[in-house]
Design a protein around this motif. Structure first.
Motif, short mmCIF file in Angstrom:
data_model
loop_
_atom_site.label_atom_id
_atom_site.label_comp_id
_atom_site.label_asym_id
_atom_site.label_seq_id
_atom_site.Cartn_x
_atom_site.Cartn_y
_atom_site.Cartn_z
N GLN A 52 0.86 -1.18 0.00
CA GLN A 52 0.00 0.00 0.00
C GLN A 52 0.89 1.23 0.00
OE1 GLN A 52 -2.74 1.29 3.38
NE2 GLN A 52 -4.14 0.23 2.00
N GLU A 53 0.58 2.16 -0.86
CA GLU A 53 1.35 3.40 -0.96
C GLU A 53 0.43 4.57 -0.63
OE1 GLU A 53 4.51 1.84 -4.34
OE2 GLU A 53 2.89 3.19 -4.94
N ILE A 54 0.79 5.30 0.41
CA ILE A 54 -0.01 6.43 0.86
C ILE A 54 0.85 7.69 0.77
CG2 ILE A 54 -1.27 7.47 2.78
CD1 ILE A 54 -1.90 4.68 3.78
N TYR A 55 0.33 8.72 0.10
CA TYR A 55 1.08 9.97 -0.03
C TYR A 55 0.14 11.14 0.25
CZ TYR A 55 4.56 6.94 -2.10
OH TYR A 55 5.45 5.93 -2.30
N LEU A 56 0.66 12.12 0.98
CA LEU A 56 -0.14 13.29 1.33
C LEU A 56 -0.48 14.11 0.09
CD1 LEU A 56 1.59 14.46 4.65
CD2 LEU A 56 -0.11 12.67 4.28
N ILE A 57 0.44 14.15 -0.88
CA ILE A 57 0.16 14.86 -2.13
C ILE A 57 -0.97 14.17 -2.86
CG2 ILE A 57 1.10 15.52 -4.37
CD1 ILE A 57 3.84 15.73 -3.08
N ASP A 58 -2.01 14.92 -3.16
CA ASP A 58 -3.21 14.40 -3.85
C ASP A 58 -3.94 13.33 -3.05
OD1 ASP A 58 -2.74 16.09 -6.02
OD2 ASP A 58 -1.52 14.60 -7.06
N GLN A 59 -3.58 13.16 -1.78
CA GLN A 59 -4.26 12.21 -0.89
C GLN A 59 -4.33 10.81 -1.51
OE1 GLN A 59 -7.59 15.12 -0.58
NE2 GLN A 59 -7.50 14.65 1.60
N GLN A 60 -3.19 10.36 -2.03
CA GLN A 60 -3.13 9.07 -2.71
C GLN A 60 -3.21 7.91 -1.70
OE1 GLN A 60 0.03 8.94 -5.92
NE2 GLN A 60 0.52 10.91 -4.97
N TYR A 61 -3.95 6.87 -2.09
CA TYR A 61 -4.14 5.69 -1.25
C TYR A 61 -4.21 4.49 -2.19
CZ TYR A 61 -6.12 2.97 2.69
OH TYR A 61 -6.36 2.05 3.70
N ASN A 62 -3.03 4.04 -2.65
CA ASN A 62 -2.98 3.06 -3.73
C ASN A 62 -2.58 1.68 -3.23
OD1 ASN A 62 -3.54 5.21 -5.48
ND2 ASN A 62 -1.36 5.65 -5.77
N ASN A 63 -3.22 0.65 -3.77
CA ASN A 63 -2.86 -0.73 -3.48
C ASN A 63 -2.12 -1.31 -4.68
OD1 ASN A 63 -4.07 -0.91 -0.89
ND2 ASN A 63 -6.08 -1.05 -1.87
N VAL A 64 -0.97 -1.91 -4.41
CA VAL A 64 -0.11 -2.48 -5.45
C VAL A 64 0.01 -3.98 -5.21
CG1 VAL A 64 2.16 -2.41 -6.52
CG2 VAL A 64 1.19 -0.30 -5.55
N ILE A 65 -0.40 -4.77 -6.20
CA ILE A 65 -0.38 -6.23 -6.07
C ILE A 65 0.60 -6.80 -7.09
CG2 ILE A 65 -1.77 -8.34 -6.09
CD1 ILE A 65 -4.21 -6.19 -5.83
N GLU A 66 1.63 -7.47 -6.59
CA GLU A 66 2.61 -8.10 -7.47
C GLU A 66 2.18 -9.54 -7.74
OE1 GLU A 66 6.29 -7.69 -5.37
OE2 GLU A 66 6.53 -5.57 -5.93
N PHE A 67 2.40 -10.00 -8.98
CA PHE A 67 1.97 -11.35 -9.34
C PHE A 67 2.87 -11.94 -10.42
CE2 PHE A 67 -0.31 -8.50 -12.23
CZ PHE A 67 -0.10 -9.09 -13.46
N THR A 68 2.73 -13.24 -10.61
CA THR A 68 3.35 -13.90 -11.75
C THR A 68 2.25 -14.62 -12.53
OG1 THR A 68 3.77 -15.94 -10.50
CG2 THR A 68 5.53 -14.29 -10.52
N VAL A 69 2.48 -14.78 -13.83
CA VAL A 69 1.58 -15.59 -14.65
C VAL A 69 2.30 -16.89 -14.96
CG1 VAL A 69 0.28 -13.69 -15.62
CG2 VAL A 69 2.38 -14.39 -16.73
N GLY A 70 1.57 -17.85 -15.55
CA GLY A 70 2.09 -19.19 -15.74
C GLY A 70 3.44 -19.26 -16.43
N SER A 71 3.70 -18.32 -17.31
CA SER A 71 4.95 -18.34 -18.07
C SER A 71 6.13 -17.83 -17.25
CB SER A 71 4.79 -17.45 -19.31
OG SER A 71 4.46 -16.12 -18.92
N GLY A 72 5.86 -17.34 -16.03
CA GLY A 72 6.92 -16.81 -15.19
C GLY A 72 7.09 -15.31 -15.31
N VAL A 73 6.34 -14.69 -16.19
CA VAL A 73 6.38 -13.23 -16.33
C VAL A 73 5.78 -12.59 -15.08
CG1 VAL A 73 5.41 -11.27 -17.61
CG2 VAL A 73 6.37 -13.23 -18.84
N THR A 74 6.42 -11.53 -14.59
CA THR A 74 5.94 -10.83 -13.40
C THR A 74 5.16 -9.58 -13.79
OG1 THR A 74 8.04 -9.63 -13.21
CG2 THR A 74 7.81 -11.67 -11.96
N GLY A 75 4.12 -9.29 -13.03
CA GLY A 75 3.30 -8.12 -13.32
C GLY A 75 2.88 -7.41 -12.05
N ILE A 76 2.25 -6.26 -12.24
CA ILE A 76 1.76 -5.43 -11.15
C ILE A 76 0.34 -5.00 -11.47
CG2 ILE A 76 2.02 -3.24 -9.93
CD1 ILE A 76 5.02 -3.39 -10.55
#
Length: 203
Positions: free
Chosen positions: A95-119
């Protein structure tokens, strides 16, 4: 009291890490974490968290939640039904929280079957409701490769989707979350679905 707080923190963090975001949760683990969470919340050094938003700012790693997320899931589930129905394996949640623009973002890291990583990024914005509650407005869901050198076409191929399939979408719903404990490196939240979240500051 300081010594007691430190001991509870260490035990809570240790058990939460072992749960792997709750993927390895058992009734015994949940009972232990619930008990420790209640104890540490009673010792919260920051009694009015939203008056100290600077403590929230930055990137936090989710150690444990009762949200019910599965390790093997789909982009569709991660994005509240907005992204394609592609099977992925979750490897980390932040989770990334920043006072600028009151950001409240959730970041989920994952892999797919081929081993490629994504967000998968769930963008949101917070507003202060009272001394501990934040109202959260969810704005956008998107997904991309975690490897900057990987082209979008290669990433789409790994996902098994063509150029007609959107990898971002707007969101338009709200929720809230109470900050029930926060210090320099540990935060507990309880959401509107009565879920508990244990997070530590990510270095």
């Amino acid at each position: 009291m300081v010594h007691q707080l430190l001991n509870i923190k260490q035990e809570l963090i240790s058990i939460s890490k072992a749960s792997e975001i709750g993927f390895n949760n058992t009734p015994t683990t949940q009972e232990q974490i619930d008990r420790l969470a209640e104890q540490i919340e009673a010792l919260n050094p920051t009694t009015e968290p939203t008056k100290h938003l600077e403590l929230l700012q930055g990137r936090w790693r989710l150690l444990y939640s009762t949200f019910g997320l599965e390790r093997d899931t789909t982009l569709q589930r991660l994005s509240f039904g907005k992204l394609p129905n592609v099977t992925v394996r979750v490897t980390g949640i932040f989770q990334e929280i920043y006072l600028i623009d009151q950001q409240y973002n959730n970041v989920i890291e994952f892999t797919v079957g081929s081993g490629v990583t994504g967000i998968t990024l769930i963008k949101a914005r917070y507003t202060v409701e009272d001394t501990k509650r934040l109202n959260i407005d969810f704005l956008e869901a998107s997904t991309k490769s975690a490897n900057n050198n990987l082209s979008e076409s290669t990433f789409r191929e790994a996902l098994g989707v063509d150029n007609e399939v959107a990898l971002e979408s707007t969101l338009s719903f709200s929720g809230w979350s109470d900050i029930t404990y926060v210090d320099e490196d540990l935060r507990l939240m309880r959401g509107n679905q009565k879920n508990l979240y244990v997070l530590v500051r990510d270095e």
